[in-house]
Design a protein around this motif. Structure first.
Motif, mmCIF file in Angstrom:
data_model
loop_
_atom_site.group_PDB
_atom_site.id
_atom_site.type_symbol
_atom_site.label_atom_id
_atom_site.label_comp_id
_atom_site.label_asym_id
_atom_site.label_seq_id
_atom_site.Cartn_x
_atom_site.Cartn_y
_atom_site.Cartn_z
ATOM 1 N N ASP A 168 31.106 -69.095 44.200
ATOM 2 C CA ASP A 168 31.539 -69.231 45.591
ATOM 3 C C ASP A 168 30.771 -68.310 46.539
ATOM 4 O O ASP A 168 30.709 -68.558 47.744
ATOM 5 C CB ASP A 168 33.035 -68.942 45.719
ATOM 6 N N GLN A 169 30.194 -67.217 45.996
ATOM 7 C CA GLN A 169 29.465 -66.300 46.878
ATOM 8 C C GLN A 169 28.017 -66.742 47.101
ATOM 9 O O GLN A 169 27.302 -66.154 47.899
ATOM 10 C CB GLN A 169 29.491 -64.882 46.322
ATOM 11 N N TYR A 170 27.607 -67.796 46.388
ATOM 12 C CA TYR A 170 26.252 -68.306 46.541
ATOM 13 C C TYR A 170 26.296 -69.595 47.351
ATOM 14 O O TYR A 170 26.876 -70.586 46.917
ATOM 15 C CB TYR A 170 25.623 -68.554 45.172
ATOM 16 N N LYS A 171 25.685 -69.557 48.518
ATOM 17 C CA LYS A 171 25.781 -70.693 49.432
ATOM 18 C C LYS A 171 24.396 -71.071 49.948
ATOM 19 O O LYS A 171 23.488 -70.243 49.989
ATOM 20 C CB LYS A 171 26.699 -70.360 50.604
ATOM 21 N N ILE B 220 12.321 -60.946 33.918
ATOM 22 C CA ILE B 220 13.428 -60.316 33.195
ATOM 23 C C ILE B 220 14.538 -59.902 34.169
ATOM 24 O O ILE B 220 14.686 -58.745 34.542
ATOM 25 C CB ILE B 220 12.966 -59.121 32.336
ATOM 26 N N GLY B 221 15.324 -60.884 34.562
ATOM 27 C CA GLY B 221 16.423 -60.626 35.483
ATOM 28 C C GLY B 221 17.378 -61.802 35.541
ATOM 29 O O GLY B 221 17.106 -62.880 35.016
ATOM 30 N N GLY B 222 18.516 -61.571 36.189
ATOM 31 C CA GLY B 222 19.503 -62.622 36.365
ATOM 32 C C GLY B 222 20.439 -62.257 37.496
ATOM 33 O O GLY B 222 20.380 -61.140 38.038
ATOM 34 N N LEU B 223 21.291 -63.180 37.870
ATOM 35 C CA LEU B 223 22.269 -62.921 38.912
ATOM 36 C C LEU B 223 23.233 -61.818 38.476
ATOM 37 O O LEU B 223 23.475 -61.613 37.288
ATOM 38 C CB LEU B 223 23.028 -64.201 39.253
ATOM 39 N N ILE B 224 23.790 -61.121 39.465
ATOM 40 C CA ILE B 224 24.480 -59.855 39.224
ATOM 41 C C ILE B 224 26.000 -60.022 39.170
ATOM 42 O O ILE B 224 26.580 -60.732 39.994
ATOM 43 C CB ILE B 224 24.101 -58.851 40.334
ATOM 44 N N GLY B 225 26.623 -59.348 38.202
ATOM 45 C CA GLY B 225 28.081 -59.311 38.122
ATOM 46 C C GLY B 225 28.579 -59.493 36.698
ATOM 47 O O GLY B 225 27.904 -60.095 35.855
ATOM 48 N N GLN B 226 29.768 -58.973 36.428
ATOM 49 C CA GLN B 226 30.361 -59.149 35.105
ATOM 50 C C GLN B 226 30.610 -60.628 34.838
ATOM 51 O O GLN B 226 30.329 -61.142 33.750
ATOM 52 C CB GLN B 226 31.673 -58.360 35.021
ATOM 53 N N THR C 74 19.447 -74.041 39.993
ATOM 54 C CA THR C 74 19.103 -75.471 39.940
ATOM 55 C C THR C 74 20.142 -76.300 40.688
ATOM 56 O O THR C 74 19.794 -77.239 41.413
ATOM 57 C CB THR C 74 18.996 -75.931 38.482
ATOM 58 N N ASP C 75 21.416 -75.946 40.519
ATOM 59 C CA ASP C 75 22.473 -76.652 41.246
ATOM 60 C C ASP C 75 22.320 -76.501 42.752
ATOM 61 O O ASP C 75 22.782 -77.360 43.519
ATOM 62 C CB ASP C 75 23.851 -76.121 40.823
ATOM 63 N N MET C 76 21.669 -75.405 43.176
ATOM 64 C CA MET C 76 21.430 -75.163 44.597
ATOM 65 C C MET C 76 20.069 -75.729 45.031
ATOM 66 O O MET C 76 19.560 -75.416 46.083
ATOM 67 C CB MET C 76 21.504 -73.667 44.886
ATOM 68 N N TYR D 86 19.776 -61.735 46.042
ATOM 69 C CA TYR D 86 19.574 -61.915 47.478
ATOM 70 C C TYR D 86 19.311 -63.378 47.807
ATOM 71 O O TYR D 86 19.907 -63.934 48.748
ATOM 72 C CB TYR D 86 18.404 -61.067 47.990
ATOM 73 N N MET D 87 18.428 -64.003 47.056
ATOM 74 C CA MET D 87 18.075 -65.385 47.350
ATOM 75 C C MET D 87 19.265 -66.321 47.189
ATOM 76 O O MET D 87 19.477 -67.219 48.012
ATOM 77 C CB MET D 87 16.915 -65.828 46.458
ATOM 78 N N ALA D 88 20.063 -66.121 46.139
ATOM 79 C CA ALA D 88 21.214 -66.996 45.922
ATOM 80 C C ALA D 88 22.280 -66.821 47.002
ATOM 81 O O ALA D 88 22.986 -67.768 47.352
ATOM 82 C CB ALA D 88 21.816 -66.734 44.545
ATOM 83 N N ARG D 89 22.392 -65.599 47.531
ATOM 84 C CA ARG D 89 23.340 -65.366 48.625
ATOM 85 C C ARG D 89 22.812 -65.880 49.959
ATOM 86 O O ARG D 89 23.589 -66.017 50.915
ATOM 87 C CB ARG D 89 23.639 -63.868 48.756
ATOM 88 N N ASN D 90 21.526 -66.135 50.021
ATOM 89 C CA ASN D 90 20.884 -66.548 51.275
ATOM 90 C C ASN D 90 19.934 -67.713 51.015
ATOM 91 O O ASN D 90 18.767 -67.690 51.414
ATOM 92 C CB ASN D 90 20.118 -65.374 51.885
ATOM 93 N N ALA D 91 20.443 -68.724 50.333
ATOM 94 C CA ALA D 91 19.580 -69.828 49.921
ATOM 95 C C ALA D 91 19.021 -70.581 51.118
ATOM 96 O O ALA D 91 19.691 -70.760 52.136
ATOM 97 C CB ALA D 91 20.349 -70.784 49.011
#
Length: 213
Positions: A146-149, A135-141, A181-183, A120-125
């Motif tokens: 591009d979906q993180y802005k 114990i978690g990470g961004l979601i997807g195979q 970090t890049d964001m 959620y945070m990465a999609r809505n930075a």
């Protein structure tokens, strides 16, 4: 909480502690893991320096935010994943409408809840108060940058993880740290060798030192 077309409905639990949204100047949104409940996160808040915060804990339908591993193609977790992200968004908007600024909104997520928090945070930075993801990470195979802005503008994020962990490979945690970090998030990562899929006392202490100051 009822199920509607395999999507979540908004059900936010407010504890009999902390401040009301109208009284508080800060808010903490706590996201539970698979098989857990909002009440578990509210109990965890007793160990955090958040006595003056409003504390909100959404509840997932059937105690899970999405049915499959967070490492599969996101299509396999739809429509639950999009619905879960929307629940977090609705919770954030509820806080903002009550008069609490985005930079005073904090997050705490564990396991599946940590994945959802970070997604959620990465999609809505933007500038938030801070976040703890255990114990978690961004979601997807595969992660699609591009979906993180947006720009976190120095938002502090603490990620604690077991290495190894049978649900969350350390490589995905590293990739998540790099993207955040890049964001322009200020990410602190702490690894614990063979800790297991749990939260330890040091992580609670670090959360209080780094995020809930």
């Amino acid at each position: 909480m009822t199920q509607n077309n395999n999507k979540h409905t908004l059900d936010i639990h407010l504890p009999d502690k902390g401040k009301s949204l109208q009284e508080a100047k800060k808010a903490l949104i706590m996201i539970h893991g698979r098989g857990a409940a909002a009440e578990d996160m509210l109990a965890l808040s007793n160990h955090l320096r958040v006595q003056d915060y409003a504390i909100l804990a959404p509840q997932a339908t059937n105690y899970t935010w999405y049915p499959n591993s967070f490492l599969v193609d996101t299509v396999q977790n739809e429509p639950w994943l999009s619905s879960a992200v929307d629940i977090i968004h609705q919770t954030v908007q509820k806080v903002i409408k009550a008069g609490i600024a985005q930079q005073d909104i904090y997050f705490f997520g564990f396991s599946q809840g940590a994945c959802l928090t970070l997604e959620y945070m990465a999609r809505n930075a933007g500038r938030y108060g801070g976040a703890v993801a255990i114990i978690g990470g961004l979601i997807g195979q595969k992660l699609n940058k591009d979906q993180y802005k947006g720009d976190f503008k120095g938002t502090p994020i603490f990620i604690g993880t077991s290495n190894p962990d049978f649900h969350v490979p350390i490589e995905r945690v590293y990739a998540t740290q790099n993207i955040l970090t890049d964001m322009h998030a200020e990410v602190t990562l702490k690894e614990y060798a063979g800790m297991g899929h749990t939260i330890n006392q040091e992580e609670i202490d670090l959360a209080n030192q780094l995020i809930f100051k």
